[in-house]
Design a protein around this motif. Structure first.
Motif, PDB file in Angstrom:
ATOM      1  N   GLU A  36       0.981  -1.119  -0.030  1.00  0.00           N
ATOM      2  CA  GLU A  36      -0.004   0.009   0.140  1.00  0.00           C
ATOM      3  C   GLU A  36       0.959   1.302   0.139  1.00  0.00           C
ATOM      4  OE1 GLU A  36      -3.677   2.130   0.120  1.00  0.00           O
ATOM      5  OE2 GLU A  36      -3.617  -0.056   0.316  1.00  0.00           O
ATOM      6  N   ARG A  37       1.855   1.250   0.770  1.00  0.00           N
ATOM      7  CA  ARG A  37       2.595   2.410   0.915  1.00  0.00           C
ATOM      8  C   ARG A  37       3.547   2.509  -0.198  1.00  0.00           C
ATOM      9  NH1 ARG A  37       3.570   0.349   6.132  1.00  0.00           N
ATOM     10  NH2 ARG A  37       5.432  -0.742   5.426  1.00  0.00           N
ATOM     11  N   ALA A  38       3.983   1.633  -0.939  1.00  0.00           N
ATOM     12  CA  ALA A  38       4.616   1.641  -2.383  1.00  0.00           C
ATOM     13  C   ALA A  38       3.720   2.220  -3.256  1.00  0.00           C
ATOM     14  CB  ALA A  38       5.271   0.467  -2.533  1.00  0.00           C
ATOM     15  N   LEU A  39       2.617   1.729  -3.434  1.00  0.00           N
ATOM     16  CA  LEU A  39       1.728   1.937  -4.607  1.00  0.00           C
ATOM     17  C   LEU A  39       1.066   3.383  -4.321  1.00  0.00           C
ATOM     18  CD1 LEU A  39      -0.387  -1.375  -4.934  1.00  0.00           C
ATOM     19  CD2 LEU A  39       1.247  -0.471  -6.740  1.00  0.00           C
ATOM     20  N   GLN A  40       0.996   3.861  -3.177  1.00  0.00           N
ATOM     21  CA  GLN A  40       0.365   4.981  -3.018  1.00  0.00           C
ATOM     22  C   GLN A  40       1.503   6.225  -3.288  1.00  0.00           C
ATOM     23  OE1 GLN A  40      -2.442   6.401  -2.392  1.00  0.00           O
ATOM     24  NE2 GLN A  40      -3.527   4.982  -1.598  1.00  0.00           N
ATOM     25  N   LEU A  45      -1.911   4.814  -6.268  1.00  0.00           N
ATOM     26  CA  LEU A  45      -3.025   3.610  -6.037  1.00  0.00           C
ATOM     27  C   LEU A  45      -2.806   3.082  -4.783  1.00  0.00           C
ATOM     28  CD1 LEU A  45      -2.370   2.090  -9.435  1.00  0.00           C
ATOM     29  CD2 LEU A  45      -4.342   3.228  -8.552  1.00  0.00           C
ATOM     30  N   SER A  46      -4.110   2.470  -4.373  1.00  0.00           N
ATOM     31  CA  SER A  46      -4.400   1.874  -3.216  1.00  0.00           C
ATOM     32  C   SER A  46      -4.027   0.134  -3.576  1.00  0.00           C
ATOM     33  CB  SER A  46      -5.679   2.036  -2.442  1.00  0.00           C
ATOM     34  OG  SER A  46      -6.673   1.503  -3.230  1.00  0.00           O
ATOM     35  N   VAL A  47      -3.924  -0.514  -2.735  1.00  0.00           N
ATOM     36  CA  VAL A  47      -3.842  -2.183  -2.974  1.00  0.00           C
ATOM     37  C   VAL A  47      -5.098  -2.447  -3.801  1.00  0.00           C
ATOM     38  CG1 VAL A  47      -3.812  -4.259  -1.943  1.00  0.00           C
ATOM     39  CG2 VAL A  47      -2.103  -2.512  -1.192  1.00  0.00           C
ATOM     40  N   ARG A  48      -6.170  -1.922  -3.103  1.00  0.00           N
ATOM     41  CA  ARG A  48      -7.633  -2.294  -3.779  1.00  0.00           C
ATOM     42  C   ARG A  48      -7.945  -1.830  -5.169  1.00  0.00           C
ATOM     43  NH1 ARG A  48      -8.188  -6.324  -0.543  1.00  0.00           N
ATOM     44  NH2 ARG A  48      -9.176  -6.007   1.487  1.00  0.00           N
ATOM     45  N   ASN A 127       4.363  -2.894  -7.552  1.00  0.00           N
ATOM     46  CA  ASN A 127       3.812  -4.048  -6.580  1.00  0.00           C
ATOM     47  C   ASN A 127       4.703  -5.413  -6.307  1.00  0.00           C
ATOM     48  OD1 ASN A 127       1.030  -4.888  -5.646  1.00  0.00           O
ATOM     49  ND2 ASN A 127       1.542  -6.798  -7.185  1.00  0.00           N
ATOM     50  N   GLU A 128       5.372  -5.522  -7.353  1.00  0.00           N
ATOM     51  CA  GLU A 128       6.215  -7.096  -7.290  1.00  0.00           C
ATOM     52  C   GLU A 128       7.299  -6.765  -6.437  1.00  0.00           C
ATOM     53  OE1 GLU A 128       5.828 -10.198  -8.849  1.00  0.00           O
ATOM     54  OE2 GLU A 128       3.957  -9.248  -9.343  1.00  0.00           O
ATOM     55  N   ALA A 129       8.031  -5.666  -6.456  1.00  0.00           N
ATOM     56  CA  ALA A 129       9.119  -5.226  -5.653  1.00  0.00           C
ATOM     57  C   ALA A 129       8.751  -5.240  -4.246  1.00  0.00           C
ATOM     58  CB  ALA A 129       9.743  -3.893  -6.135  1.00  0.00           C
ATOM     59  N   ALA A 130       7.616  -4.338  -3.884  1.00  0.00           N
ATOM     60  CA  ALA A 130       7.168  -4.282  -2.592  1.00  0.00           C
ATOM     61  C   ALA A 130       6.790  -5.657  -1.891  1.00  0.00           C
ATOM     62  CB  ALA A 130       5.872  -3.337  -2.698  1.00  0.00           C
ATOM     63  N   LEU A 131       6.210  -6.499  -2.774  1.00  0.00           N
ATOM     64  CA  LEU A 131       5.773  -8.013  -2.196  1.00  0.00           C
ATOM     65  C   LEU A 131       7.079  -8.639  -2.094  1.00  0.00           C
ATOM     66  CD1 LEU A 131       3.905 -10.330  -1.699  1.00  0.00           C
ATOM     67  CD2 LEU A 131       4.041 -10.751  -4.281  1.00  0.00           C
ATOM     68  N   ARG A 132       8.071  -8.660  -2.643  1.00  0.00           N
ATOM     69  CA  ARG A 132       9.447  -9.288  -2.318  1.00  0.00           C
ATOM     70  C   ARG A 132      10.096  -8.712  -1.069  1.00  0.00           C
ATOM     71  NH1 ARG A 132      10.393 -13.889  -3.377  1.00  0.00           N
ATOM     72  NH2 ARG A 132      10.978 -13.543  -1.087  1.00  0.00           N
ATOM     73  N   GLU A 133       9.868  -7.360  -1.170  1.00  0.00           N
ATOM     74  CA  GLU A 133      10.652  -6.751   0.126  1.00  0.00           C
ATOM     75  C   GLU A 133       9.894  -7.305   1.419  1.00  0.00           C
ATOM     76  OE1 GLU A 133      10.145  -2.488  -0.941  1.00  0.00           O
ATOM     77  OE2 GLU A 133      11.765  -2.584  -2.374  1.00  0.00           O
ATOM     78  N   ALA A 134       8.526  -7.276   1.235  1.00  0.00           N
ATOM     79  CA  ALA A 134       7.491  -7.496   2.470  1.00  0.00           C
ATOM     80  C   ALA A 134       7.876  -9.124   2.691  1.00  0.00           C
ATOM     81  CB  ALA A 134       6.209  -7.330   2.258  1.00  0.00           C
ATOM     82  N   LEU A 135       8.055  -9.944   1.884  1.00  0.00           N
ATOM     83  CA  LEU A 135       8.206 -11.470   2.141  1.00  0.00           C
ATOM     84  C   LEU A 135       9.615 -11.452   2.511  1.00  0.00           C
ATOM     85  CD1 LEU A 135       6.479 -13.061  -1.040  1.00  0.00           C
ATOM     86  CD2 LEU A 135       5.899 -13.129   1.342  1.00  0.00           C
ATOM     87  N   ASP A 136      10.597 -10.831   2.085  1.00  0.00           N
ATOM     88  CA  ASP A 136      12.162 -11.076   2.603  1.00  0.00           C
ATOM     89  C   ASP A 136      12.097 -10.406   4.078  1.00  0.00           C
ATOM     90  OD1 ASP A 136      12.893 -11.610   0.110  1.00  0.00           O
ATOM     91  OD2 ASP A 136      13.824 -10.379  -0.484  1.00  0.00           O
TER      92      ASP A 136
END
Length: 158
Positions: A36-40, A45-48, A127-136
């Protein structure tokens, strides 16, 4: 350390099932907040909103290719009324357009506009980069590491 009274995923008072659910909720919340933070910040954009654009961009003109509002709501995990409000917001921004179904005048289709597709493609790497960062980051937490591994190895049939 002060006891705040909050339960953790490994609290002995929780059943194994409840512990698993607690850990899954924690992982989901952390990932969603990070994305959410990265997309905003990067795309307003929000995640939704991102999820809705993504789902609608996958529609096609063939049999069953256009989604009804209930299908869209299920795909983005929102109520139909919340989905309709979200569609209206994105339509107001010029990212979506609505039109009547050619075979059933009561049905309304929603398509992603060229502007919406461009924004989606620009936002996808974020979105992909933020997902990867959050998972790491979550992988460093012993409670969440098994779930991270499960997410990383999950293969969903298309």
């Amino acid at each position: 350390m002060e006891d705040t009274g909050a339960m953790t995923a490994t609290d002995p008072a929780l059943t194994a099932l409840a512990q698993g659910w607690c850990a899954l909720s924690l992982l989901h919340g952390r990932i969603e907040a990070h994305i959410e933070r990265a997309l905003q910040a990067g795309h307003d954009l929000s995640v939704r909103e991102y999820s809705l654009l993504d789902v609608l961009s996958r529609q096609h003109d063939g049999e069953g290719g256009h989604l009804q509002m209930k299908q869209v709501a299920d795909a983005v995990v929102l109520s139909q009324s919340a989905t309709t409000r979200l569609v209206t917001r994105l339509e107001d921004r010029g990212l979506l357009s609505r039109y009547l179904c050619p075979t059933d005048r009561r049905g309304i289709y929603t398509n992603v506009t060229e502007t919406g597709l461009t924004l989606l493609e620009e936002a996808r790497p974020t979105n992909e980069a933020a997902l990867r960062e959050a998972l790491d980051e979550a992988a460093g937490n012993p409670e969440l590491a098994p779930l991270v591994r499960a997410v990383e190895t999950l293969r969903v049939p298309v």
